[in-house]
Design a protein around this motif. Sequence first.
Motif, PDB file in Angstrom:
ATOM      1  N   GLY A 217       0.834  -1.202   0.000  1.00  0.00           N
ATOM      2  CA  GLY A 217       0.000   0.000   0.000  1.00  0.00           C
ATOM      3  C   GLY A 217       0.862   1.242   0.000  1.00  0.00           C
ATOM      4  O   GLY A 217       1.882   1.284   0.660  1.00  0.00           O
ATOM      5  N   ARG A 218       0.418   2.235  -0.753  1.00  0.00           N
ATOM      6  CA  ARG A 218       1.149   3.500  -0.835  1.00  0.00           C
ATOM      7  C   ARG A 218       0.475   4.567   0.001  1.00  0.00           C
ATOM      8  O   ARG A 218      -0.700   4.458   0.332  1.00  0.00           O
TER       9      ARG A 218
ATOM     10  N   GLY B  73      -1.602   7.547   1.153  1.00  0.00           N
ATOM     11  CA  GLY B  73      -2.830   8.100   0.617  1.00  0.00           C
ATOM     12  C   GLY B  73      -3.728   7.076  -0.057  1.00  0.00           C
ATOM     13  O   GLY B  73      -4.747   7.437  -0.630  1.00  0.00           O
ATOM     14  N   GLU B  74      -3.338   5.810  -0.023  1.00  0.00           N
ATOM     15  CA  GLU B  74      -4.130   4.732  -0.616  1.00  0.00           C
ATOM     16  C   GLU B  74      -4.397   3.665   0.431  1.00  0.00           C
ATOM     17  O   GLU B  74      -3.907   3.747   1.555  1.00  0.00           O
ATOM     18  N   SER B  75      -5.128   2.644   0.040  1.00  0.00           N
ATOM     19  CA  SER B  75      -5.373   1.515   0.941  1.00  0.00           C
ATOM     20  C   SER B  75      -4.083   0.730   1.159  1.00  0.00           C
ATOM     21  O   SER B  75      -3.235   0.657   0.268  1.00  0.00           O
TER      22      SER B  75
ATOM     23  N   ASN C 179      -1.935   5.511   5.299  1.00  0.00           N
ATOM     24  CA  ASN C 179      -2.898   4.806   4.449  1.00  0.00           C
ATOM     25  C   ASN C 179      -4.305   5.277   4.785  1.00  0.00           C
ATOM     26  O   ASN C 179      -4.609   5.565   5.934  1.00  0.00           O
ATOM     27  N   THR C 180      -5.172   5.313   3.776  1.00  0.00           N
ATOM     28  CA  THR C 180      -6.551   5.744   3.996  1.00  0.00           C
ATOM     29  C   THR C 180      -7.360   4.643   4.665  1.00  0.00           C
ATOM     30  O   THR C 180      -8.156   4.904   5.549  1.00  0.00           O
TER      31      THR C 180
END
Length: 177
Positions: free
Chosen positions: A120-121, A123-125, A168-169
């Motif tokens: 996971g990056r 700002g992403e899941s 992560n979001t």
Amino acid sequence: MHFNRAAENLATQKHDDVFVSAKKIHRSSTFKKQKKKVNMAFINEFIPEADIKKYGIEEVNKKYIAGGTNSDQWTIDRDRDVYLRCVARGRDEFRNESTWTLYWERELITIELHLLDAGGRRGESGWAHWKLHHIYIPPHLEARRNDILTDLKNSLTAYKGGGVYARNTEYSVTLDV
């Protein structure tokens, strides 16, 4: 509008198995304390100074790593008085191994985990796949092992692989026991 009238106009609401009827509560002349089942989410935070003393964090720190750990954050559910804290991490070829403490039912449980994979990056899941290497549950809590493991998984999910530094979001965790 008067508060009691506003309360009377509220409909009964359902939220995570908790039913609240403002009309009943505010019209009642005798208020009985209602037991609520609330699932407060775990949150990541730096440990407040008052809690360092309350939970004996400095004494716990001395037990891990030569010279003690310097972890100043945790993942906590304040309503249930449960916290998870990473107290040691391996280096080099052992970098995926870590030791954690889970404060649960006023007992400190030591957990050894191995991170099998994660992704996971920012700002992403994100996600993580953990393997439980060892858990030291006091004998009087052994019957609640499944509850402890559920809270471990939920707190690791909230930890998001980085605690207060996680970016992560959303996050999911697989925990092999």
